[in-house]
Scaffold this active site. Structure first.
Site: not given
Ligand code: DX5
Ligand code: ZN
Length: 215
Positions: A7, A32, A34, A36, A65, A67, A136, A144, A174-176, A197
């Site tokens: 990402s 990836h 993102d 928003m 992606h 959002m 998600m 992060g 996606d996420g963590g 991250s």
């Molecule tokens: C969150 C994003 C993710 C994010 C992932 O809204 O869609 O793609 O950047 O970041 P990490 O891997 O740090 O959770």
């Molecule tokens: Zn994402």
């Protein structure tokens, strides 16, 4: 062996070209991106002018992606970027079937993303039409964040649902995602791992990608 989609939200925006070139030389599979809008999620990231600049340097397929509310408005613009995957949120699409068909008719892979609270069962009817489902494993809006454990069992349930509907859709998470969560997700049936991250904060991001890819 999962595909890895780093990402760019966790990249250094002051040195985007440098970070993209680092990823070009890595074993990562996709980029990836993102997007928003401050409405669908409580944060604003970057939009098309920045993604166009990224696309000029990126030598791997783009995994976009969105959002945002009303993602269908931007299908032609995502196509113009040359994206491989367009991910829209289930929660943002009243007429999801139409949006999925439009994305596919533009020659992109149609991805549908579920927020942590949305059950996989909502995809029962549309599963055969999808190229990818993204779960998600944090609430979207920020990099992060802490991994939501339920995502591992949810991945298993999604794999069962896709199999039962004879859907060849890939499962992306996606996420963590890091070495530890990534290993469990891959075992549960994930095909693509997004990591922000965990890659960009690693002492050696290319080595981290190598490790994630061999999970
Ligand atoms: C969150 C994003 C993710 C994010 C992932 O809204 O869609 O793609 O950047 O970041 P990490 O891997 O740090 O959770
Ligand atoms: Zn994402």
């Amino acid at each position: 062996m999962p595909l890895i989609s780093p990402s760019l939200l966790s990249a250094d925006f002051g040195h985007l070209q440098r970070d993209i070139e680092m990823l070009n030389k890595s074993e990562c599979d996709w980029f990836h991106l993102d997007v928003m809008d401050g409405v669908f999620v409580p944060n604003i990231s970057f939009g098309f002018p920045v993604m166009e600049a990224m696309a000029c340097h990126a030598q791997k397929p783009l995994d976009v992606h969105l959002m945002i509310v009303q993602p269908e408005k931007f299908i032609p613009q995502v196509k113009a970027l040359g994206a491989k995957v367009m991910n829209v949120h289930y929660e943002a699409c009243t007429h999801l079937h139409r949006v999925v068909q439009q994305i596919k008719s533009e020659g992109m892979m149609a991805g549908v993303t579920l927020n942590p609270h949305t059950p996989v069962s909502v995809l029962e009817e549309i599963a055969p039409d999808l190229d990818l489902v993204m779960l998600m494993s944090v609430n979207p809006g920020f990099g992060g964040q802490k991994f939501i454990e339920n995502a591992v069992d949810k991945t298993r349930r999604l794999r069962e649902l896709l199999d039962s509907r004879q859907s060849a859709a890939l499962i992306e998470i996606d996420g963590g995602v890091n070495r530890e969560t990534g290993q469990r997700l891959t075992k549960a049936g994930a095909d693509v791992l997004v990591a922000g991250s965990a890659i960009f904060n690693a002492p050696n991001p290319q080595e981290e990608i190598h490790i994630l890819r061999s999970l």
